[in-house]
Design a protein around this motif. Sequence first.
Motif, PDB file in Angstrom:
ATOM      1  N   LYS A 181     -19.266  28.889  59.825  1.00 13.45           N
ATOM      2  CA  LYS A 181     -17.980  29.208  60.436  1.00 13.45           C
ATOM      3  C   LYS A 181     -17.175  30.155  59.547  1.00 13.45           C
ATOM      4  O   LYS A 181     -16.568  31.116  60.028  1.00 13.45           O
ATOM      5  N   ALA A 182     -17.190  29.927  58.240  1.00 15.36           N
ATOM      6  CA  ALA A 182     -16.475  30.811  57.315  1.00 15.36           C
ATOM      7  C   ALA A 182     -17.062  32.212  57.329  1.00 15.36           C
ATOM      8  O   ALA A 182     -16.330  33.213  57.282  1.00 15.36           O
ATOM      9  N   THR A 183     -18.377  32.306  57.404  1.00 18.94           N
ATOM     10  CA  THR A 183     -19.036  33.610  57.453  1.00 18.94           C
ATOM     11  C   THR A 183     -18.662  34.357  58.720  1.00 18.94           C
ATOM     12  O   THR A 183     -18.370  35.555  58.678  1.00 18.94           O
TER      13      THR A 183
END
Length: 88
Positions: free
Chosen positions: A20-22
């Motif tokens: 999700k962060a990527t």
Amino acid sequence: MAVSTLGAYAEGDGSAGITKATSMLTGYFDPATKLIYAAGAIVGLIGAIKVYSKFSSGDPDTGKTAGSWFGACVFLIVAATVLRSFFL
């Protein structure tokens, strides 16, 4: 009971969070690249005005000024392209 609840939240290897962060980070690259291109265009316009001003007044240092402003514009464009290709 509280300890078992904490254990339930801590399960997993964190790959979902990293994914999700990527995806969130890569979503910012297109607007950031366009912002850097816009900054390069503004720097180019300001540089063109300054070089024209020096050329009109007969300043012998016009070539050096033109080279430095042109180099700044090229750096911004190349930096945006390289960062985008490096991280995406």
